[in-house]
Design a protein around this motif. Structure first.
Motif, PDB file in Angstrom:
ATOM      1  N   LYS A 329       0.860  -1.185   0.000  1.00  0.00           N
ATOM      2  CA  LYS A 329       0.000   0.000   0.000  1.00  0.00           C
ATOM      3  C   LYS A 329       0.891   1.228   0.000  1.00  0.00           C
ATOM      4  O   LYS A 329       1.680   1.419   0.920  1.00  0.00           O
ATOM      5  CB  LYS A 329      -0.923   0.005   1.213  1.00  0.00           C
ATOM      6  N   VAL A 331       0.919   5.331  -0.199  1.00  0.00           N
ATOM      7  CA  VAL A 331       0.109   6.550  -0.065  1.00  0.00           C
ATOM      8  C   VAL A 331       1.036   7.749  -0.171  1.00  0.00           C
ATOM      9  O   VAL A 331       2.008   7.861   0.584  1.00  0.00           O
ATOM     10  CB  VAL A 331      -0.643   6.574   1.279  1.00  0.00           C
ATOM     11  N   ARG A 333       1.061  11.938  -0.154  1.00  0.00           N
ATOM     12  CA  ARG A 333       0.217  13.088   0.202  1.00  0.00           C
ATOM     13  C   ARG A 333       1.029  14.373   0.112  1.00  0.00           C
ATOM     14  O   ARG A 333       2.234  14.389   0.404  1.00  0.00           O
ATOM     15  CB  ARG A 333      -0.340  12.930   1.619  1.00  0.00           C
ATOM     16  N   ASP A 342       3.931   7.158   2.604  1.00  0.00           N
ATOM     17  CA  ASP A 342       3.785   6.010   3.509  1.00  0.00           C
ATOM     18  C   ASP A 342       3.700   4.741   2.656  1.00  0.00           C
ATOM     19  O   ASP A 342       2.890   4.663   1.726  1.00  0.00           O
ATOM     20  CB  ASP A 342       2.523   6.135   4.366  1.00  0.00           C
TER      21      ASP A 342
END
Length: 348
Positions: A329, A331, A333, A342
């Motif tokens: 996963k 991520v 931002r 992350d």
């Protein structure tokens, strides 16, 4: 052309061996009975012809041209018709062939003609499995072979793609590091030997020690620390960086995967910043899971947003999709004047 001929020859030979072994499997147990062995051999030799017909019509005609194009219902109807034709052919051989030669073994209790037998659906139903099972065996082997070849092709494609992605990462990293060394050499800095030593360690690792699909995460940490040391020399007091790592030495990861995130943080969070820039990174493991996070301040003099997609970041995303499908996963931002990444990876 030569390869196709070799493949065809191998197929013919393997199929010939299959039919010979199948024939011997049914015939050899009867050889101890002298009174019936010739009749049984003749009977099975006659039955194997419609078996071959069913097998090869299904493999080379019905599956590619009916099942794959028109669906299961039409395929099932055609298989039923094919099996019935094989039954009629076998009945023809038996009625006009070995029943005449071996009447003592194949005499019926009452006289019936050929067409009565050819329309005896009860006897046909009893022989469906007999006609069908060699085709099922050959089709199963063929399916397994095709699946294995498809898997090998996918693996080869994945290796080629990963190799291409790594080849894109390495020159980018080397280009940035040589720029650092060039700047220090112009200044005749006392730190030049240290940079050369760090660069030597990094090149030794990237060229000779990370050619495997996965490497120890602890080795990647050493690479990252060397890279950070080089960048600290380059930027000096312009950057504050914190990198904490707590990893299990047995956990492995794809090589050079995390390096790109640090490259992007320095390139887009430090090089464009006039004031002091901050980079904070954390790497840890919990069992077979890897947790990585990095954030850097965003320069107020940043360029257009497209520059955020730095060289290499898209490559990392592709590598993650290839190496950890459904097991990662990522991520990214952009908030509060900070760029945050992350990443979670499940390695087993």
């Amino acid at each position: 052309m030569l390869l196709n001929k070799k493949h065809l020859l191998n197929t013919v030979v393997s199929h010939a061996i299959f039919w010979v072994l199948l024939f011997l499997f049914f015939v050899l147990p009867t050889l101890g009975y002298q009174s019936m062995k010739l009749a049984y051999v003749a009977a099975y030799a006659t039955k194997i012809i419609p078996q071959m017909m069913v097998a090869y019509v299904m493999i080379y005609v019905l599956v590619p041209y009916v099942l794959n194009r028109y669906g299961k219902i039409l395929f099932g109807i055609n298989v039923f018709v094919l099996l019935y034709l094989a039954f009629v052919l076998y009945t023809f051989f038996r009625y006009y062939g070995f029943e005449i030669v071996f009447p003592e073994f194949y005499r019926l209790s009452r006289k019936v003609d050929f067409w009565w037998r050819a329309t005896d659906f009860h006897y046909f139903a009893q022989n469906i499995i007999w006609f069908l099972f060699p085709a099922v065996i050959l089709m199963s082997v063929r399916y397994y072979k095709h699946q294995r070849e498809a898997l090998e092709l996918r693996e080869q494609k994945k290796v080629a793609e990963l190799s291409a992605l790594k080849n894109q990462l390495n020159p980018h990293f080397l280009f940035n590091t040589l720029n650092n060394l060039y700047a220090l050499a112009i200044k005749k800095s006392d730190q030049t030997p240290e940079v050369i030593a760090k660069l030597s360690e990094i090149l030794d690792y990237t060229l000779y020690r990370c050619n495997k699909e996965f490497v120890a995460l602890s080795d990647e940490v050493k690479l990252l620390n060397n890279y950070i040391a080089l960048e600290k020399i380059r930027y000096g007091k312009r950057v504050y960086i914190s990198f904490e790592s707590n990893v299990d030495n047995t956990v492995k990861i794809a090589p050079l995967l995390l390096l790109t995130f640090f490259e992007n943080a320095f390139k887009h969070g430090v090089s464009q910043e006039i004031r002091e820039a901050n980079i904070i990174a954390l790497l840890k493991t919990e069992g077979s899971k890897i947790y990585f996070s990095i954030e850097n301040t965003i320069s107020t003099h940043k360029h257009d947003e497209e520059s955020r997609e730095a060289i290499g970041l898209s490559n990392v995303q592709k590598q993650l999709e290839l190496l950890y499908p459904n097991n990662h996963k990522l991520v990214v931002r952009n908030e509060d004047q900070k760029y945050k990444v992350d990443l979670k990876i499940k390695t087993a």
